[in-house]
Design a protein around this motif. Structure first.
Motif, mmCIF file in Angstrom:
data_model
loop_
_atom_site.group_PDB
_atom_site.id
_atom_site.type_symbol
_atom_site.label_atom_id
_atom_site.label_comp_id
_atom_site.label_asym_id
_atom_site.label_seq_id
_atom_site.Cartn_x
_atom_site.Cartn_y
_atom_site.Cartn_z
ATOM 1 N N SER A 13 2.799 67.818 46.831
ATOM 2 C CA SER A 13 2.592 67.288 45.487
ATOM 3 C C SER A 13 3.537 67.972 44.502
ATOM 4 O O SER A 13 3.717 69.196 44.534
ATOM 5 C CB SER A 13 1.143 67.504 45.052
ATOM 6 N N VAL A 14 4.133 67.178 43.646
ATOM 7 C CA VAL A 14 5.087 67.698 42.666
ATOM 8 C C VAL A 14 4.373 68.253 41.438
ATOM 9 O O VAL A 14 4.821 69.227 40.832
ATOM 10 C CB VAL A 14 6.067 66.574 42.253
ATOM 11 N N ARG A 15 3.242 67.662 41.077
ATOM 12 C CA ARG A 15 2.597 67.969 39.798
ATOM 13 C C ARG A 15 2.239 69.438 39.621
ATOM 14 O O ARG A 15 2.512 70.001 38.546
ATOM 15 C CB ARG A 15 1.361 67.092 39.625
ATOM 16 N N PRO A 16 1.634 70.117 40.634
ATOM 17 C CA PRO A 16 1.284 71.536 40.413
ATOM 18 C C PRO A 16 2.502 72.410 40.104
ATOM 19 O O PRO A 16 2.448 73.264 39.210
ATOM 20 C CB PRO A 16 0.619 71.942 41.731
ATOM 21 N N LEU A 17 3.610 72.199 40.830
ATOM 22 C CA LEU A 17 4.801 73.001 40.589
ATOM 23 C C LEU A 17 5.383 72.710 39.217
ATOM 24 O O LEU A 17 5.796 73.631 38.496
ATOM 25 C CB LEU A 17 5.840 72.735 41.675
ATOM 26 N N LEU A 18 5.400 71.441 38.827
ATOM 27 C CA LEU A 18 5.928 71.075 37.519
ATOM 28 C C LEU A 18 5.080 71.669 36.400
ATOM 29 O O LEU A 18 5.603 72.302 35.468
ATOM 30 C CB LEU A 18 5.978 69.553 37.378
ATOM 31 N N LEU A 19 3.771 71.500 36.477
ATOM 32 C CA LEU A 19 2.895 71.969 35.402
ATOM 33 C C LEU A 19 2.909 73.496 35.303
ATOM 34 O O LEU A 19 3.001 74.062 34.210
ATOM 35 C CB LEU A 19 1.469 71.457 35.630
ATOM 36 N N ASN A 20 2.833 74.157 36.454
ATOM 37 C CA ASN A 20 2.856 75.616 36.443
ATOM 38 C C ASN A 20 4.196 76.155 35.955
ATOM 39 O O ASN A 20 4.235 77.135 35.197
ATOM 40 C CB ASN A 20 2.554 76.158 37.842
ATOM 41 N N SER A 21 5.287 75.525 36.367
ATOM 42 C CA SER A 21 6.612 75.965 35.926
ATOM 43 C C SER A 21 6.777 75.766 34.428
ATOM 44 O O SER A 21 7.326 76.633 33.731
ATOM 45 C CB SER A 21 7.709 75.212 36.680
ATOM 46 N N LEU A 22 6.321 74.637 33.922
ATOM 47 C CA LEU A 22 6.442 74.353 32.496
ATOM 48 C C LEU A 22 5.650 75.356 31.660
ATOM 49 O O LEU A 22 6.170 75.928 30.690
ATOM 50 C CB LEU A 22 5.963 72.927 32.206
ATOM 51 N N VAL A 23 4.391 75.584 32.029
ATOM 52 C CA VAL A 23 3.556 76.514 31.267
ATOM 53 C C VAL A 23 4.115 77.933 31.367
ATOM 54 O O VAL A 23 4.169 78.672 30.379
ATOM 55 C CB VAL A 23 2.093 76.460 31.761
ATOM 56 N N ALA A 24 4.555 78.325 32.577
ATOM 57 C CA ALA A 24 5.137 79.658 32.752
ATOM 58 C C ALA A 24 6.395 79.820 31.904
ATOM 59 O O ALA A 24 6.613 80.877 31.291
ATOM 60 C CB ALA A 24 5.461 79.894 34.223
ATOM 61 N N ARG A 176 12.530 70.406 43.570
ATOM 62 C CA ARG A 176 13.554 71.140 42.822
ATOM 63 C C ARG A 176 13.604 70.681 41.361
ATOM 64 O O ARG A 176 13.729 71.506 40.450
ATOM 65 C CB ARG A 176 14.923 70.966 43.485
ATOM 66 N N ASN A 177 13.501 69.392 41.144
ATOM 67 C CA ASN A 177 13.474 68.887 39.769
ATOM 68 C C ASN A 177 12.205 69.341 39.044
ATOM 69 O O ASN A 177 12.227 69.600 37.841
ATOM 70 C CB ASN A 177 13.553 67.360 39.756
ATOM 71 N N ALA A 178 11.101 69.445 39.798
ATOM 72 C CA ALA A 178 9.847 69.890 39.194
ATOM 73 C C ALA A 178 9.923 71.344 38.751
ATOM 74 O O ALA A 178 9.207 71.762 37.838
ATOM 75 C CB ALA A 178 8.699 69.719 40.189
ATOM 76 N N MET A 179 10.789 72.127 39.391
ATOM 77 C CA MET A 179 10.916 73.540 39.046
ATOM 78 C C MET A 179 12.064 73.809 38.082
ATOM 79 O O MET A 179 12.112 74.875 37.458
ATOM 80 C CB MET A 179 11.118 74.366 40.321
ATOM 81 N N THR A 180 12.982 72.869 37.937
ATOM 82 C CA THR A 180 14.182 73.122 37.142
ATOM 83 C C THR A 180 14.407 72.101 36.025
ATOM 84 O O THR A 180 14.359 72.441 34.844
ATOM 85 C CB THR A 180 15.416 73.145 38.056
ATOM 86 N N LEU A 181 14.619 70.848 36.392
ATOM 87 C CA LEU A 181 15.006 69.839 35.411
ATOM 88 C C LEU A 181 13.891 69.527 34.413
ATOM 89 O O LEU A 181 14.101 69.584 33.191
ATOM 90 C CB LEU A 181 15.431 68.555 36.130
ATOM 91 N N PHE A 182 12.704 69.212 34.916
ATOM 92 C CA PHE A 182 11.642 68.759 34.018
ATOM 93 C C PHE A 182 11.048 69.878 33.164
ATOM 94 O O PHE A 182 10.704 69.640 31.997
ATOM 95 C CB PHE A 182 10.570 68.018 34.807
#
Length: 273
Positions: A13-24, A176-182
């Protein structure tokens, strides 16, 4: 169709990595800016100058001599750059592979990015290094050399982030986009909007050029993350170490809310000295 759906459902799932990366990233940005501005303030206090601390800068209450102004101006970028490099080299939370590790990574790389961005602004007379260069009467060729070093530093920072991207997002471009681009895209929007709020409610008289620089900084602080994809081929041998993240970083959201509230209060100024 059944086979295709099965394959899709087996993908991470992409969502957990994206949300956690964004908040962090947002937490790390807020902390880095506070520490950066606090460094300016402490440098002024060490030189016996009173200042007012805001979430977007420090305003001197007296008229420091030029030598003191240079030291106060350069203290912030120097501290951010040195601290960021040291924290990039030392990652004690890597074994945890959790949200705190993400905050550590983002804080380290955002700190380096902060110092690098100021180097890029030097020949334009903006920001800490630009103002210091004007006070020192630094020759224009040296100012453009600082710009060139800053641009090169941005790519080096992105290159240093690439192994972390490969380690925690693997080879899957979605991850990778979930951790970097978005995180950069969404973080940029949030950062700029928050800066507008802080500037709007603050009684501080900030020149329009300084306000533009503050807002522009919000668009560039996280840009090293998507730039890391430029170096994707050089990190193919990095083993995949997936992070252990909650679907929603509830604790991180609470911390972020507290930081935003603190910055809203700080927008009215904290005088020290």
């Amino acid at each position: 169709m059944v086979t295709q759906r099965t394959e899709e459902s087996s993908l991470p799932s992409v969502r957990p990595l994206l949300l956690n990366s964004l908040v962090a990233a947002l937490i790390a940005s807020a902390l880095m800016i506070f520490v950066h501005e606090l460094t300016h303030l402490l440098a002024g206090l060490a030189l016996d100058h009173a200042s007012i601390l805001y979430p977007f800068g420090v305003i001197d209450l007296d008229s420091p001599p030029e030598d003191d102004q240079v030291l106060m101006l350069l203290s912030g970028p120097a501290f951010s750059l040195v601290t960021g490099v040291l924290l990039q080299l030392w990652t004690p939370l890597r074994g945890r592979a959790d949200f705190l590790h993400l905050v550590w990574l983002w804080f380290a790389f955002i700190s380096v990015q902060e110092g690098i961005m100021y180097l890029c602004l030097t020949p334009f007379g903006a920001g800490d290094t630009g103002q210091a260069a004007q006070l020192l009467g630094l020759p224009l060729p040296l100012q453009f050399l600082a710009l060139a070093i800053g641009v090169g530093g941005m790519f080096l920072n992105a290159r240093a982030f690439a192994p972390h991207m490969a380690r925690h997002a693997g080879a899957d471009p979605r991850l990778r986009n979930a951790m970097t681009l978005f995180p950069w895209l969404y973080g940029m929007i949030v950062s700029v909007l928050l800066s507008i709020v802080y500037l709007a409610i603050s009684p501080a008289e900030i020149p329009a050029s300084a306000q533009i620089a503050i807002l522009a900084a919000g668009t560039a602080l996280l840009v090293f993350a998507p730039m890391a994809n430029i170096f994707a081929r050089s990190v193919t041998a990095v083993p995949y170490e997936p992070l252990r993240l909650r679907a929603v970083p509830a604790g991180g959201l609470v911390v972020l809310g507290v930081l935003v509230l603190g910055n809203i209060l700080l927008s009215f100024g904290l005088q020290l000295g």
